[in-house]
Enzyme design. Structure first.
Site, PDB file in Angstrom:
ATOM      1  N   GLY A  10      -3.597   2.548 -15.468  1.00 40.10           N
ATOM      2  CA  GLY A  10      -3.048   3.900 -15.368  1.00 40.10           C
ATOM      3  C   GLY A  10      -1.924   4.055 -14.350  1.00 40.10           C
ATOM      4  N   ASN A  11      -2.067   3.400 -13.190  1.00 39.74           N
ATOM      5  CA  ASN A  11      -1.055   3.641 -12.153  1.00 39.74           C
ATOM      6  C   ASN A  11       0.278   2.942 -12.434  1.00 39.74           C
ATOM      7  OD1 ASN A  11      -2.354   1.211 -11.634  1.00 39.74           O
ATOM      8  ND2 ASN A  11      -1.814   1.275  -9.466  1.00 39.74           N
ATOM      9  N   LYS A 126     -16.158   9.409 -24.980  1.00 44.22           N
ATOM     10  CA  LYS A 126     -14.844   9.541 -24.354  1.00 44.22           C
ATOM     11  C   LYS A 126     -14.243  10.925 -24.611  1.00 44.22           C
ATOM     12  CE  LYS A 126     -10.634   7.399 -23.334  1.00 44.22           C
ATOM     13  NZ  LYS A 126     -10.509   7.193 -21.912  1.00 44.22           N
ATOM     14  N   LYS A 210      -8.792  -0.276 -23.464  1.00 46.73           N
ATOM     15  CA  LYS A 210      -7.619  -1.163 -23.474  1.00 46.73           C
ATOM     16  C   LYS A 210      -7.909  -2.543 -22.867  1.00 46.73           C
ATOM     17  CE  LYS A 210      -5.442  -1.169 -19.081  1.00 46.73           C
ATOM     18  NZ  LYS A 210      -6.612  -1.023 -18.251  1.00 46.73           N
ATOM     19  N   LYS A 272     -13.662  -3.537 -17.002  1.00 46.52           N
ATOM     20  CA  LYS A 272     -12.689  -4.594 -16.672  1.00 46.52           C
ATOM     21  C   LYS A 272     -13.408  -5.930 -16.476  1.00 46.52           C
ATOM     22  CE  LYS A 272      -9.665  -1.255 -14.540  1.00 46.52           C
ATOM     23  NZ  LYS A 272      -8.940  -0.986 -15.784  1.00 46.52           N
TER      24      LYS A 272
HETATM   25  P1  ADP Z   1      -7.027   1.597 -14.753  1.00 45.02           P
HETATM   26  O1  ADP Z   1      -6.570   3.008 -14.907  1.00 45.02           O
HETATM   27  O2  ADP Z   1      -6.143   0.805 -13.841  1.00 45.02           O
HETATM   28  O3  ADP Z   1      -7.275   0.886 -16.039  1.00 45.02           O
HETATM   29  P2  ADP Z   1      -9.440   2.630 -13.428  1.00 45.02           P
HETATM   30  O4  ADP Z   1      -8.717   3.574 -12.548  1.00 45.02           O
HETATM   31  O5  ADP Z   1     -10.244   3.188 -14.527  1.00 45.02           O
HETATM   32  O6  ADP Z   1      -8.428   1.564 -14.008  1.00 45.02           O
HETATM   33  O7  ADP Z   1     -10.403   1.649 -12.588  1.00 45.02           O
HETATM   34  C1  ADP Z   1      -9.999   1.015 -11.399  1.00 45.02           C
HETATM   35  C2  ADP Z   1     -10.748   1.637 -10.245  1.00 45.02           C
HETATM   36  O8  ADP Z   1     -12.109   1.223 -10.237  1.00 45.02           O
HETATM   37  C3  ADP Z   1     -10.288   1.245  -8.863  1.00 45.02           C
HETATM   38  O9  ADP Z   1      -9.149   1.957  -8.457  1.00 45.02           O
HETATM   39  C4  ADP Z   1     -11.522   1.564  -7.991  1.00 45.02           C
HETATM   40  O10 ADP Z   1     -11.411   2.845  -7.423  1.00 45.02           O
HETATM   41  C5  ADP Z   1     -12.679   1.609  -9.003  1.00 45.02           C
HETATM   42  N1  ADP Z   1     -13.817   0.700  -8.710  1.00 45.02           N
HETATM   43  C6  ADP Z   1     -15.079   0.958  -9.106  1.00 45.02           C
HETATM   44  N2  ADP Z   1     -15.919  -0.015  -8.731  1.00 45.02           N
HETATM   45  C7  ADP Z   1     -15.173  -0.958  -8.083  1.00 45.02           C
HETATM   46  C8  ADP Z   1     -15.471  -2.213  -7.480  1.00 45.02           C
HETATM   47  N3  ADP Z   1     -16.710  -2.702  -7.456  1.00 45.02           N
HETATM   48  N4  ADP Z   1     -14.460  -2.909  -6.913  1.00 45.02           N
HETATM   49  C9  ADP Z   1     -13.201  -2.437  -6.927  1.00 45.02           C
HETATM   50  N5  ADP Z   1     -12.847  -1.241  -7.496  1.00 45.02           N
HETATM   51  C10 ADP Z   1     -13.815  -0.499  -8.079  1.00 45.02           C
HETATM   52 MG    MG Z   2      -7.044   4.906 -13.899  1.00 41.77          MG
END
Ligand code: ADP
Ligand code: MG
Length: 310
Positions: A10-11, A126, A210, A272
């Site tokens: 997302g970022n 979702k 994704k 992930k």
């Molecule tokens: P993206 O949008 O990049 O696909 P998300 O924002 O949904 O991903 O997920 C990433 C986030 O997961 C990180 O920014 C963090 O805040 C969170 N997170 C949850 N559990 C963990 C963990 N065990 N270690 C690291 N980050 C974690």
């Molecule tokens: Mg995100």
């Protein structure tokens, strides 16, 4: 040459049109660095805020003018792939040209096959699109939509998030990669389709994760590495707690144990790590890396990030 499927979180895209324009320029620099290092790159990306925006615009339009047809979720995903892909391919083309790298970049509108019997269809989770009142939500339920109350903000549609079982355009993507192009693909997890008979693929009301779609693509392309770029440099255990510990390397077994112990939040880090595991377990010598965009180059060089391998 190492073949890498690079999944942008997302970022790397921001939450709106303006943010996306700025964010993709930064992402383009990081991706160009990897191309300069000699990696074969296949770009994939999420579409959460964007598909929400498109769905909301379409739903709002049909509320105002009932002569307009309802736009299905699969079409909204297709639109988001086009719009996000356009921004990425434009920014990356410019960045590569400014470095005198002559590599064509193109977006492939990509379909992801899902199983119509996937249990996710019986449990849509979702939330997407516009907020509705209780009365409107009741009306929509009667018309066959799954509705849920979303964190006190109103009622929203929920769709299923089934597992990807195949990427329809993977041969096209392989051909492009092998001839030196940089494809942008499986945007938003791909347009979810199910096979209705030998020839026909039918769009289905769902959103594929994704990271799972990227893992499936990496498997089909026989990639060396799946790189998931997100908002954290490394994966942690005891995340956010006093005894938080960043992890540089996890074996498949470690990762499975950490999942059992509940270290990864569902809806963010859990999918992930699960996606990383599916890819690593799909063949020999397959590795996954989870890190942040700005650290992608260091991560691939083994200096940071979290590597998951067998
Ligand atoms: P993206 O949008 O990049 O696909 P998300 O924002 O949904 O991903 O997920 C990433 C986030 O997961 C990180 O920014 C963090 O805040 C969170 N997170 C949850 N559990 C963990 C963990 N065990 N270690 C690291 N980050 C974690
Ligand atoms: Mg995100």
């Amino acid at each position: 040459m190492k073949r890498v499927v690079l999944a942008l979180g997302g970022n790397a895209l921001g939450d709106n049109l303006h943010e996306q324009m700025i964010a993709v320029k930064i992402a383009a620099k990081a991706i160009a660095d990897l191309i300069e290092e000699g990696y074969e790159i296949i770009i994939t990306h999420g579409n959460g805020p964007q598909v929400g925006m498109i769905n909301l615009a379409m739903e709002t339009a049909t509320k105002v003018d009932n002569s307009l047809f309802y736009i299905p979720m699969s079409v909204c995903v297709a639109m988001s792939q086009g719009y996000i892909g356009y921004d990425i391919q434009n920014a990356l083309r410019e960045e590569l040209l400014s470095r005198n790298i002559n590599k064509p970049v193109a977006t492939i509108i990509t379909q992801t096959i899902v199983d119509k019997n996937d249990p996710a269809f019986n449990n849509p989770t979702k939330p997407i699109g516009a907020f509705y009142t209780k009365e409107e939500a009741n009306e929509m339920s009667k018309r066959g939509y799954d509705m849920t109350e979303d964190a006190g903000r109103g009622y929203r549609r929920v769709v299923a998030s089934p597992k990807p079982i195949g990427i329809v355009e993977s041969e096209t993507i392989r051909t492009l990669v092998e001839s030196g192009h940089v494809p942008i693909t499986v945007g938003g997890g791909g347009i979810p389709v199910r096979v209705t008979d030998v020839r026909h693929l039918k769009g289905t009301s769902a959103v594929v994760d994704k990271d799972f779609a990227s893992a499936k693509l990496a498997e089909e392309l026989n990639a060396d590495m799946l790189v998931i770029l997100t908002a954290v440099e490394q994966v942690a255990i005891n995340f956010g707690k006093e005894n938080q510990k960043w992890i540089s390397k996890m074996s498949v077994e470690d990762a499975k144990n950490y999942i059992k112990e509940g270290h990864f939040a569902p809806g963010s880090m859990l999918p992930k790590v699960e996606a990383a595991l599916t890819f690593v377990e799909s063949g020999l010598n397959r590795k996954a890396l989870i890190t942040m965009l700005e650290k992608a180059k260091d991560g691939l060089a083994g200096k940071t990030g979290t590597v998951i391998c067998s």
